[in-house]
Scaffold this active site. Structure first.
Site, PDB file in Angstrom:
ATOM      1  N   ASP A   2     -45.193 -51.321  24.111  1.00 15.61           N
ATOM      2  CA  ASP A   2     -45.499 -52.706  23.786  1.00 15.61           C
ATOM      3  C   ASP A   2     -44.205 -53.509  23.717  1.00 15.61           C
ATOM      4  O   ASP A   2     -43.473 -53.434  22.731  1.00 15.61           O
ATOM      5  CB  ASP A   2     -46.239 -52.777  22.450  1.00 15.61           C
ATOM      6  CG  ASP A   2     -46.566 -54.205  22.033  1.00 15.61           C
ATOM      7  OD1 ASP A   2     -46.333 -55.129  22.830  1.00 15.61           O
ATOM      8  OD2 ASP A   2     -47.049 -54.386  20.891  1.00 15.61           O
ATOM      9  N   GLU A  53     -11.973 -50.299  23.461  1.00 16.80           N
ATOM     10  CA  GLU A  53     -11.412 -49.676  22.262  1.00 16.80           C
ATOM     11  C   GLU A  53     -12.264 -50.129  21.077  1.00 16.80           C
ATOM     12  O   GLU A  53     -12.134 -51.261  20.617  1.00 16.80           O
ATOM     13  CB  GLU A  53      -9.959 -50.101  22.056  1.00 16.80           C
ATOM     14  CG  GLU A  53      -9.042 -49.775  23.224  1.00 16.80           C
ATOM     15  CD  GLU A  53      -7.655 -50.381  23.050  1.00 16.80           C
ATOM     16  OE1 GLU A  53      -7.452 -51.149  22.077  1.00 16.80           O
ATOM     17  OE2 GLU A  53      -6.783 -50.103  23.877  1.00 16.80           O
ATOM     18  N   GLU A  56     -13.265 -50.187  17.291  1.00 16.16           N
ATOM     19  CA  GLU A  56     -12.818 -49.918  15.926  1.00 16.16           C
ATOM     20  C   GLU A  56     -14.021 -49.890  14.987  1.00 16.16           C
ATOM     21  O   GLU A  56     -15.041 -50.545  15.246  1.00 16.16           O
ATOM     22  CB  GLU A  56     -11.813 -50.987  15.489  1.00 16.16           C
ATOM     23  CG  GLU A  56     -10.556 -51.006  16.344  1.00 16.16           C
ATOM     24  CD  GLU A  56      -9.684 -52.216  16.106  1.00 16.16           C
ATOM     25  OE1 GLU A  56      -8.510 -52.178  16.507  1.00 16.16           O
ATOM     26  OE2 GLU A  56     -10.179 -53.214  15.542  1.00 16.16           O
ATOM     27  N   GLU A  94      -6.525 -47.089  11.824  1.00 15.73           N
ATOM     28  CA  GLU A  94      -6.169 -48.457  12.188  1.00 15.73           C
ATOM     29  C   GLU A  94      -5.470 -49.167  11.017  1.00 15.73           C
ATOM     30  O   GLU A  94      -5.168 -48.568   9.993  1.00 15.73           O
ATOM     31  CB  GLU A  94      -7.416 -49.239  12.642  1.00 15.73           C
ATOM     32  CG  GLU A  94      -7.513 -49.421  14.150  1.00 15.73           C
ATOM     33  CD  GLU A  94      -6.382 -50.259  14.726  1.00 15.73           C
ATOM     34  OE1 GLU A  94      -5.695 -50.983  13.960  1.00 15.73           O
ATOM     35  OE2 GLU A  94      -6.158 -50.193  15.950  1.00 15.73           O
ATOM     36  N   GLU A 135     -10.022 -45.957  14.897  1.00 17.32           N
ATOM     37  CA  GLU A 135     -10.242 -46.247  16.311  1.00 17.32           C
ATOM     38  C   GLU A 135     -10.235 -44.944  17.097  1.00 17.32           C
ATOM     39  O   GLU A 135      -9.396 -44.070  16.865  1.00 17.32           O
ATOM     40  CB  GLU A 135      -9.149 -47.178  16.846  1.00 17.32           C
ATOM     41  CG  GLU A 135      -9.267 -47.487  18.340  1.00 17.32           C
ATOM     42  CD  GLU A 135      -8.216 -48.477  18.797  1.00 17.32           C
ATOM     43  OE1 GLU A 135      -8.026 -49.496  18.107  1.00 17.32           O
ATOM     44  OE2 GLU A 135      -7.574 -48.231  19.833  1.00 17.32           O
ATOM     45  N   HIS A 147     -11.375 -54.342  22.020  1.00 16.85           N
ATOM     46  CA  HIS A 147     -10.549 -54.774  23.152  1.00 16.85           C
ATOM     47  C   HIS A 147     -11.068 -54.087  24.410  1.00 16.85           C
ATOM     48  O   HIS A 147     -11.282 -52.868  24.416  1.00 16.85           O
ATOM     49  CB  HIS A 147      -9.093 -54.401  22.923  1.00 16.85           C
ATOM     50  CG  HIS A 147      -8.516 -54.966  21.657  1.00 16.85           C
ATOM     51  ND1 HIS A 147      -7.352 -54.497  21.079  1.00 16.85           N
ATOM     52  CD2 HIS A 147      -8.954 -55.967  20.848  1.00 16.85           C
ATOM     53  CE1 HIS A 147      -7.095 -55.177  19.985  1.00 16.85           C
ATOM     54  NE2 HIS A 147      -8.054 -56.075  19.813  1.00 16.85           N
ATOM     55  N   ARG A 207       0.480 -60.055  21.801  1.00 16.20           N
ATOM     56  CA  ARG A 207      -0.853 -59.675  21.341  1.00 16.20           C
ATOM     57  C   ARG A 207      -1.562 -60.800  20.593  1.00 16.20           C
ATOM     58  O   ARG A 207      -2.657 -60.604  20.069  1.00 16.20           O
ATOM     59  CB  ARG A 207      -0.774 -58.413  20.466  1.00 16.20           C
ATOM     60  CG  ARG A 207      -0.333 -57.181  21.258  1.00 16.20           C
ATOM     61  CD  ARG A 207      -0.122 -55.965  20.384  1.00 16.20           C
ATOM     62  NE  ARG A 207       0.402 -54.846  21.157  1.00 16.20           N
ATOM     63  CZ  ARG A 207      -0.327 -53.899  21.720  1.00 16.20           C
ATOM     64  NH1 ARG A 207      -1.639 -53.943  21.601  1.00 16.20           N
ATOM     65  NH2 ARG A 207       0.227 -52.919  22.391  1.00 16.20           N
ATOM     66  N   GLU A 210      -6.515 -56.794  29.575  1.00 20.09           N
ATOM     67  CA  GLU A 210      -7.171 -56.457  28.305  1.00 20.09           C
ATOM     68  C   GLU A 210      -7.670 -57.732  27.638  1.00 20.09           C
ATOM     69  O   GLU A 210      -6.868 -58.585  27.234  1.00 20.09           O
ATOM     70  CB  GLU A 210      -6.190 -55.731  27.383  1.00 20.09           C
ATOM     71  CG  GLU A 210      -6.741 -55.432  25.997  1.00 20.09           C
ATOM     72  CD  GLU A 210      -5.660 -54.971  25.020  1.00 20.09           C
ATOM     73  OE1 GLU A 210      -6.015 -54.566  23.905  1.00 20.09           O
ATOM     74  OE2 GLU A 210      -4.466 -55.041  25.374  1.00 20.09           O
ATOM     75  N   ARG A 247      -9.128 -59.342  24.440  1.00 22.23           N
ATOM     76  CA  ARG A 247      -8.981 -58.880  23.071  1.00 22.23           C
ATOM     77  C   ARG A 247      -9.964 -59.505  22.078  1.00 22.23           C
ATOM     78  O   ARG A 247      -9.971 -59.145  20.910  1.00 22.23           O
ATOM     79  CB  ARG A 247      -7.551 -59.143  22.603  1.00 22.23           C
ATOM     80  CG  ARG A 247      -6.517 -58.380  23.430  1.00 22.23           C
ATOM     81  CD  ARG A 247      -5.085 -58.764  23.067  1.00 22.23           C
ATOM     82  NE  ARG A 247      -4.775 -58.553  21.663  1.00 22.23           N
ATOM     83  CZ  ARG A 247      -4.476 -57.368  21.130  1.00 22.23           C
ATOM     84  NH1 ARG A 247      -4.453 -56.285  21.893  1.00 22.23           N
ATOM     85  NH2 ARG A 247      -4.189 -57.269  19.855  1.00 22.23           N
TER      86      ARG A 247
END
Length: 447
Positions: A58, A136, A138, A189, A196, A245, A316, A336, A338
């Site tokens: 359903d 990645e 976390e 982390e 992580e 990330h 970063r 990457e 982030r």
């Protein structure tokens, strides 16, 4: 009994494996539009007909699927995803397969997140590309699900005895490996009780299935240790939140289409346009990659959560980072993103990222200059000078960006696009009208 890793190609392979290992039940997995895992179990005797005809259910009871007057849905198991569940006993084991959801006439269901991602990867394939991602994810380990009480005071890369989650991570990794999921490394982390585990990159559809499996394994193994694992983006005030990330690249004919040996950054024109596409459309897809009220408690300046629409190699604080090129490692050239968090729907998240990147390539978007300065330290004047915008500051703002995006409506399909926007606006309204403990403590004694 040794734990087997399967490489089934079709239903016959699955049926043989079920008989050989005396599998008691097979879980059929699929997700709703928010990425919540749904499952029902079948016995081995039902497998043959399930592969031929699917298993009906359903759909009106599944968020974002279908209306009550057209509720019939059919789940067709994907034989290539068959694996025994590593968190269950090996005596009369339980296995799982991911499913493709179809309409009763056998056509793909437009609201199935797997179908939405498959459409995008097929579009990329028509252009000669294979889309690879390496997320990645976390997560936090807490004493229970009732209160975000950390089980340790460890920080980034801390080892035992400060890191009290080491044994939990180890058992998670063993369980993932038993299911054929390669792990690159793991660590504590930045925040207390935050961890992580990094997965080996893979094709987008396979990786989306892996992400869903990863989440289940993390929670199940944590439960076996008497603790609670959560992928909530920002469970503790004043501490770093949990991100996802996403490293990504496009390959053509087995070669990395993002690499150019003659470019100062070793990035091809396709890669530059791909990055530009992500930057241009990031505000529009943010409601998919960061889909909860709580996601926007993480997306604030600082706390290693980038909100500014810029790219860089070492920086970063930028939304997109390009890891430094290492000679002889052309295949590792990647970008990457982030901003996403691990509480998203991975199928939709990978789909909207790929769509934005392909749009940049198709329309030859120009990539702005890299910003290597710490953007968190820039004032409004500097941000304007560099032409740096930012992600939405709330779920409401993100939902309205998604609502107005023609590209996202095309990617998600009209049905899923409308349902996702509607669901997020309801969530925002519930939050907006809620009277919180913060308000009571601040205002009740003085007003």
């Amino acid at each position: 009994m040794d734990f087997p890793v399967f490489n089934c190609k079709n239903g016959d392979d699955v049926i043989r494996a079920v008989k050989e290992y005396n599998v008691s039940f097979i879980q059929f997995w699929f997700v709703d539009i928010l990425g919540n895992l749904k499952s029902f179990q079948v016995t081995p005797s039902e497998l043959e007909s399930a592969f031929e005809e699917g298993m009906g259910f359903d759909g009106s009871s599944i968020l974002g699927f279908t209306r009550i007057e057209e509720s019939d849905m059919v789940a067709f198991p994907d034989a290539t995803t068959f694996q025994i569940c590593a968190w269950r006993p090996m005596e009369r084991p339980v296995a799982r397969m991911f499913c493709d959801v179809r309409n009763p006439d056998g056509t793909p269901y437009e609201g199935d997140p797997r179908y939405i991602l498959r459409k995008l990867t097929e579009k990329a394939a028509q252009k000669g590309y294979t889309y690879y991602v390496g997320p990645e994810l976390e997560f936090f380990l807490f004493a229970s699900s009732q209160c975000p009480q950390p089980i340790d005071a460890g920080g980034y890369f801390d080892a035992p005895p400060l890191d009290l989650g080491n044994d939990v991570r180890r058992d998670i990794i063993f369980a993932l490996q038993r299911m054929g999921i390669p792990v690159e490394y793991s660590h504590h982390e930045v925040a207390p009780s935050q961890h992580e585990i990094d997965l080996r990159y893979n094709e987008a559809m396979k990786m989306a299935d892996v992400v869903m499996t990863y989440k289940v394994v993390v929670k199940e193994m944590a439960r076996k240790h008497g603790v609670y694992a959560t992928f909530m983006p920002k469970p503790i005030f004043g501490q770093n939140g949990s991100g996802m990330h996403v490293h990504q690249s496009l390959f053509r004919n087995g070669r990395n289409a993002f690499f150019d040996p003659n470019d100062p950054h070793h990035l091809s024109g396709e890669c530059r346009s791909y990055i530009a596409g992500l930057l241009k459309h990031a505000r529009e897809f943010c409601c998919v990659t960061n889909q909860w009220i709580n996601s926007y408690k993480r997306l604030v300046p600082g706390y290693e959560a980038p909100v500014y629409l810029a790219w860089a190699q070492r920086n970063r604080s930028a939304l997109i980072r390009v890891p430094m090129y290492k000679p002889g490692k052309e295949a590792a050239t990647r970008i990457e993103l982030r901003s996403p968090d691990p509480a998203c729907n991975p199928y939709l998240a990978f789909a909207v990222m790929l769509a934005a990147g392909l749009e940049g390539i198709e329309k030859s978007y120009e990539l702005p200059k890299a910003v290597e300065a710490n953007i968190f330290h820039m004032g409004e004047e500097d941000l304007t000078k560099h032409g740096i915008g930012s992600l939405p500051g709330s779920l409401y703002e993100a939902a309205m960006e998604l609502k107005g995006s023609a590209l996202m409506q095309e990617v998600l399909g009209e049905h899923t696009h409308a349902n996702l926007v509607g669901n997020k606006l309801i969530e925002w309204d519930d939050y907006r009208t809620h009277v919180s403990e913060f308000e009571l403590r601040r205002y009740l004694p003085v007003l």
